[in-house]
Design a protein around this motif. Structure first.
Motif, mmCIF file in Angstrom:
data_model
loop_
_atom_site.group_PDB
_atom_site.id
_atom_site.type_symbol
_atom_site.label_atom_id
_atom_site.label_comp_id
_atom_site.label_asym_id
_atom_site.label_seq_id
_atom_site.Cartn_x
_atom_site.Cartn_y
_atom_site.Cartn_z
ATOM 1 N N THR A 20 8.357 14.068 3.050
ATOM 2 C CA THR A 20 7.157 14.221 2.232
ATOM 3 C C THR A 20 7.549 14.688 0.832
ATOM 4 N N ILE A 21 8.476 15.651 0.783
ATOM 5 C CA ILE A 21 8.933 16.167 -0.516
ATOM 6 C C ILE A 21 9.559 15.038 -1.329
ATOM 7 N N ILE A 22 10.446 14.270 -0.689
ATOM 8 C CA ILE A 22 11.096 13.181 -1.417
ATOM 9 C C ILE A 22 10.038 12.235 -1.933
ATOM 10 N N GLY A 23 9.143 11.816 -1.031
ATOM 11 C CA GLY A 23 8.088 10.898 -1.429
ATOM 12 C C GLY A 23 7.307 11.477 -2.592
ATOM 13 N N GLY A 24 6.954 12.775 -2.469
ATOM 14 C CA GLY A 24 6.179 13.440 -3.502
ATOM 15 C C GLY A 24 6.945 13.554 -4.797
ATOM 16 N N ALA A 25 8.215 13.949 -4.678
ATOM 17 C CA ALA A 25 9.037 14.187 -5.865
ATOM 18 C C ALA A 25 9.162 12.922 -6.700
ATOM 19 N N LEU A 26 9.103 11.776 -6.023
ATOM 20 C CA LEU A 26 9.277 10.528 -6.740
ATOM 21 C C LEU A 26 8.044 10.203 -7.564
ATOM 22 N N ARG A 27 6.921 10.734 -7.180
ATOM 23 C CA ARG A 27 5.693 10.436 -7.906
ATOM 24 C C ARG A 27 5.289 11.567 -8.852
ATOM 25 N N LYS A 28 5.343 12.791 -8.360
ATOM 26 C CA LYS A 28 4.885 13.921 -9.178
ATOM 27 C C LYS A 28 6.075 14.657 -9.762
ATOM 28 N N PRO A 29 5.942 15.172 -10.973
ATOM 29 C CA PRO A 29 7.023 16.025 -11.473
ATOM 30 C C PRO A 29 7.041 17.329 -10.696
ATOM 31 N N ILE A 30 8.187 17.718 -10.194
ATOM 32 C CA ILE A 30 8.334 19.055 -9.640
ATOM 33 C C ILE A 30 9.164 19.789 -10.668
ATOM 34 N N ASP A 168 9.962 5.394 -5.598
ATOM 35 C CA ASP A 168 10.259 5.435 -4.158
ATOM 36 C C ASP A 168 10.800 4.102 -3.638
ATOM 37 N N VAL A 169 11.267 3.267 -4.523
ATOM 38 C CA VAL A 169 11.733 1.932 -4.134
ATOM 39 C C VAL A 169 13.265 1.905 -4.019
ATOM 40 N N PRO A 170 13.782 1.586 -2.833
ATOM 41 C CA PRO A 170 15.241 1.480 -2.726
ATOM 42 C C PRO A 170 15.719 0.241 -3.466
ATOM 43 N N ILE A 171 16.719 0.402 -4.328
ATOM 44 C CA ILE A 171 17.218 -0.750 -5.072
ATOM 45 C C ILE A 171 18.619 -1.137 -4.625
ATOM 46 N N ARG A 172 19.254 -0.255 -3.845
ATOM 47 C CA ARG A 172 20.615 -0.567 -3.389
ATOM 48 C C ARG A 172 20.966 0.339 -2.231
ATOM 49 N N VAL A 173 21.732 -0.214 -1.290
ATOM 50 C CA VAL A 173 22.266 0.614 -0.225
ATOM 51 C C VAL A 173 23.754 0.288 -0.067
ATOM 52 N N PHE A 174 24.546 1.333 0.135
ATOM 53 C CA PHE A 174 25.978 1.174 0.384
ATOM 54 C C PHE A 174 26.240 1.957 1.652
ATOM 55 N N LYS A 175 26.454 1.195 2.762
ATOM 56 C CA LYS A 175 26.595 1.883 4.036
ATOM 57 C C LYS A 175 28.043 2.236 4.313
ATOM 58 N N SER A 262 11.107 -3.635 0.619
ATOM 59 C CA SER A 262 11.120 -3.327 -0.818
ATOM 60 C C SER A 262 12.454 -3.710 -1.438
ATOM 61 N N LEU A 263 13.533 -3.387 -0.721
ATOM 62 C CA LEU A 263 14.867 -3.702 -1.221
ATOM 63 C C LEU A 263 15.024 -5.207 -1.415
ATOM 64 N N SER A 264 14.534 -5.992 -0.468
ATOM 65 C CA SER A 264 14.744 -7.436 -0.646
ATOM 66 C C SER A 264 13.835 -7.986 -1.746
ATOM 67 N N TRP A 265 12.686 -7.336 -1.960
ATOM 68 C CA TRP A 265 11.830 -7.699 -3.111
ATOM 69 C C TRP A 265 12.595 -7.479 -4.424
ATOM 70 N N VAL A 266 13.255 -6.331 -4.549
ATOM 71 C CA VAL A 266 14.043 -6.049 -5.755
ATOM 72 C C VAL A 266 15.166 -7.068 -5.899
ATOM 73 N N ARG A 267 15.859 -7.324 -4.788
ATOM 74 C CA ARG A 267 16.993 -8.242 -4.858
ATOM 75 C C ARG A 267 16.543 -9.637 -5.273
ATOM 76 N N GLN A 268 15.415 -10.079 -4.701
ATOM 77 C CA GLN A 268 14.977 -11.438 -5.008
ATOM 78 C C GLN A 268 14.424 -11.570 -6.421
ATOM 79 N N LYS A 269 13.675 -10.550 -6.866
ATOM 80 C CA LYS A 269 12.974 -10.716 -8.135
ATOM 81 C C LYS A 269 13.691 -10.156 -9.353
ATOM 82 N N TYR A 270 14.561 -9.165 -9.151
ATOM 83 C CA TYR A 270 15.074 -8.447 -10.314
ATOM 84 C C TYR A 270 16.589 -8.449 -10.479
#
Ligand SMILES: *[C@@H]1O[C@H](CO)[C@@H](O)[C@H](O)[C@H]1NC(C)=O
Length: 295
Positions: A20-30, A168-175, A262-270
């Motif tokens: 919740t904090i992560i989600g919140g932090a991405l939208r609201k300034p803490i 809150d959009v993942p743009i890359r993952v490195f596993k 979301s990640l594949s949306w970024v990959r395909q469009k951007y």
């Protein structure tokens, strides 16, 4: 990272809380003030503090850029920064937010924003270095103007993955592909660095567009200096609370279905460039690219 609270309820609820904090932090300034987590690295006089240090501005002119770094060194965690990039004519400038270990065979996790002429799009370049080896560039355009408002840029780093987020959009993952013979950052603590400098030998259209110093100073703004990591000494080889922190828990060991969409949306469009699909550079696809679903 869907939340399934079956075992270890306490830790799991903790995970939910932080999700919740992560989600919140991405939208609201803490309001995490600069001085709690950061100090200037170089050219301290090119950093300006606003709102009692809850916001800072970095200045680049023809004499100097500037930068700041975390006080602590960390093995794993969640690191985010809200940034508003250099507006107007930013061609030739690079604004960076990255994590790096300090030794020679270093690990590094990079966000680099490459400026552009007024009205033309920034490029966000990401990279991952492991054991001194990088060459894993990915480049995207953003789906908004990063100079107009603050947006959050963050890294989640645990034993399983490194995930890059924009808001809150993942743009890359490195596993972790250690089993495939790829080194993974796990035993070299990192500091977090932020900087603004002149890189007009390569940044914009491959170096064709030069910095226009008549437009100086170039100013990038920062706020919400959030760090939640396992603090370790520079020489530490492991985190003392390994496995027990919220980012170690099941729901953070992989992205969930909506995040992959979301990640594949970024990959395909951007996506502009992805090392995984660059056959002139890598005739054999790097092993981690399969696991990261980059090919
Ligand atoms: C700058 O704008 C040009 C023209 O739209 C574009 O080709 C380029 O990718 C943009 N970004 C950078 C950093 O060069």
């Amino acid at each position: 990272m869907g939340v399934h609270c079956t075992r270890m309820l306490y830790i799991c609820l903790f995970g939910l809380f932080f999700k919740t904090i992560i989600g919140g932090a991405l939208r609201k300034p803490i309001d995490v003030p600069f001085h709690r987590n950061y100090v200037p690295t170089w050219a301290a006089e090119h950093i300006k503090y606003l709102n009692s240090g809850n916001e800072v501005q970095l200045y680049l002119d023809k004499y100097s850029g500037t930068g700041f770094q975390s006080k602590g060194t960390y093995l794993f965690g969640h690191f985010s920064m809200q940034m508003k990039l250099v507006p107007g004519d930013s061609a030739g400038t690079v604004t960076a937010f990255y994590l790096s270990s300090t030794n020679s065979e270093h690990d590094e996790i990079d966000f680099e924003f490459l400026g552009n002429r007024t009205g033309q799009p920034y490029i966000l370049q990401t990279n991952v270095f492991t054991g001194g080896k990088g060459d894993r560039e990915q480049r995207i355009y953003l789906w908004f103007d990063p100079t107009r408002d603050y947006h959050s840029y963050s890294v989640l780093w645990n034993m399983y993955l490194i995930a890059f987020f924009v808001d809150d959009v993942p743009i890359r993952v490195f596993k972790n592909s250690k089993d495939l013979g790829v080194r993974y950052p796990f035993n070299q603590p990192m500091k977090i660095y932020n900087s603004l400098w002149n890189a007009d030998d390569w940044a914009t259209r491959g170096g064709l567009e030069k910095t226009d110093w008549s437009k100086a100073p170039f100013v990038a703004s920062y706020r919400s200096f959030h760090i939640d990591g396992c603090e370790a000494s520079v020489e530490a080889k492991y985190c003392a609370t390994q496995g027990m922190r919220w980012w170690d828990q099941k729901e953070f060991q992989d992205l969930d279905g909506p995040q992959y969409r979301s990640l594949s949306w970024v990959r395909q469009k951007y996506t502009i460039y992805n090392y995984c699909t660059d056959r002139s550079r890598y005739s054999v696809v790097p092993p981690e690219c399969h696991r990261d679903h980059d090919v």
